[in-house]
Every structure is written in C-alpha cells, then in structure tokens.
Design a protein around this motif. Sequence first.
Motif, short mmCIF file in Angstrom:
data_model
loop_
_atom_site.label_atom_id
_atom_site.label_comp_id
_atom_site.label_asym_id
_atom_site.label_seq_id
_atom_site.Cartn_x
_atom_site.Cartn_y
_atom_site.Cartn_z
N SER A 45 0.81 -1.20 0.00
CA SER A 45 0.00 0.00 0.00
C SER A 45 0.85 1.26 0.00
O SER A 45 0.50 2.26 -0.63
N LEU A 50 -8.85 6.42 1.25
CA LEU A 50 -7.44 6.10 1.46
C LEU A 50 -6.62 7.29 1.94
O LEU A 50 -5.45 7.14 2.26
N PRO A 80 -5.90 1.61 7.09
CA PRO A 80 -6.52 2.66 6.28
C PRO A 80 -8.00 2.77 6.62
O PRO A 80 -8.65 1.76 6.95
#
Length: 301
Positions: free
Chosen positions: A83, A138, A203
């Motif tokens: 990520s 996000l 997140p």
Amino acid sequence: MRMRPTLSWSSTEDLPPGTTDLAPVAGVLEGGGVLVLSGAGISTESGIPDYRGVGGSLSRHTPMTYQDFTAGDQARRRYWARSHLGWRTFRRARPNAGHRAVAAFGRHGLLSGLITQNVDGLHQAAGSDGVVELHGGLDRVVCLSCGALSPRRELARRLAEANAGFRPVAAGINPDGDADLTDEQVGDFQVVPCAACGGILKPDVVFFGEAVPPARVEHCRELVRQAAALLVLGSSLTVMSGLRFVRQAAEAGKPVMIVNRDPTRGDRHAAARVALPLGAALTAVAEGLGVAVDGETAAPD
C-alpha cells in the motif's frame, strides 16, 4: 477493499441489453433530484483499474481481508509495504471527464447527493461536495486501538523514514491503492504504530470481509428515499453494499439509470443501461443540457 460477494449472480444472458442512447440519462438529470452512485469504473480513465471489468484486478490480485489484516504482523507488513508503494502512484491520479461532469451536475443543482464506492477521493478533487464515501477513503488512517484518525500523508512520511531503501518496482496497481509485490520485494518492510497510543494502524476503508458501518448505510438509504432518481456510474453492482440502494430505489418506483460498459447485477432493476465509456458519455450529456464542465481540477490530497 470492498466486501467479497458470497453469492454468485445469475447469468447475464437474461438481462436487458445495453443501449447507446443517452436521452434517458439526460432526461432524469434534467428533472433534478438525482442521486449518483459511482463505482470503480468511473476512475479507470484516471489510470486506476477496476475490480471486475475487462482486465480487472480480481483476475490477478486477491485483496487483503479484514480478518487477515488483524490476524498477524506478517500480513500487515505485506499490506503496508504494498500500500505504501501504491499510494505514491495512487495519489498522483487526477479526476477525469466523468468526475468533472458529475461535479458540474452538482453545481447546477441537478443532483440530490453523491455516494461513491471508491476510496480514491477523485470526486472531491473534481469539486463535488457532500460526497458519501461508502467504503471510506485512502487519504486517512485509523488506529484500531484508540480510534484516532490521521492523514495518510503523515503515515506515508513516517513509513518512508522507516524504510529509506524501499524502492521496489510494482507489477501493477489496484483499485484499493495496493501495489502488486512479491514476498521477496516486501522483505523486512517496517510497519509503524499509531503515534498516539502505539496501536495498529489501518486505512480508513472497508476491507473485504468487513461491514459498512450501519449508520453510513442508513444515511445512504435516506438519500435514496429523498432522491427523485438514481444514476449508477461505473459499478458492476456485484456486491450488496451498492446493489441494495438500486433495489431500494426500484422498489420505491424511482427511475434507475446505469452507465456501465458491461452488464451489471442491477440491470434488471434499471430503466436503461448505457453501454458507453463514462467520460465521453457524461460529457455529452452535460453538453446537451447546457452544463459547463470545468477542465482543470486538483489532485486528491
């Protein structure tokens, strides 16, 4: 990071065919009070792939589940390494013509609300107000221990400092901002804890296997109740988190319009599905309605 469907849906062979006629979409927008429900398909023209379309990421990528993420350190190391790398690319994405057209419809008072299944923040970057992020965003992280919210950019800075030599080349990027990396590329990536309490950071999005908060679902249901019509943009409606609003609108006798190139699970509830690229289709509708679409927009933070 949406929930994986537990039930398959019936063959598309018995669904009504798509059309290229934009008149029905223009008609409901002209009447105003339209609630938009957008999915990953509206962001593909910004370089973010979808899950289930042609070449969709589910054909090569298994998203992290909430159960896996909370089960152990190694899973979280793998997730945050991927990520962190994906975020560098993801945050540079710009709103496309579809996002800009939706924002223009809102400015002209044609929309009653906007629900997005996306976590990319591109609707907000295009200028849309009051966006309901069904699956979160996000651009922020949450601590699973103390509940503190913090900006993703701050976490990115901390992760970069803790992993100064981390510069692998990803095979691809996914709709949830997760990059495709091998375990060898992940290596001994260092995860950082919550700066407030030392807890586990996640997140602020709904992972596969995780439920959308009930209060958020009810808020969306109320938006459907208040709307005159529902316009679905770029969603396969494969998962119930979005399909339930289509069913609710149809059951209430509200017109449902879908713009999606491929058949969707909601087609049987829709008055029409327009099988055209979203950017061009929505721009054409805007031009037909005399709605000016801005050409310059900001990047999501």
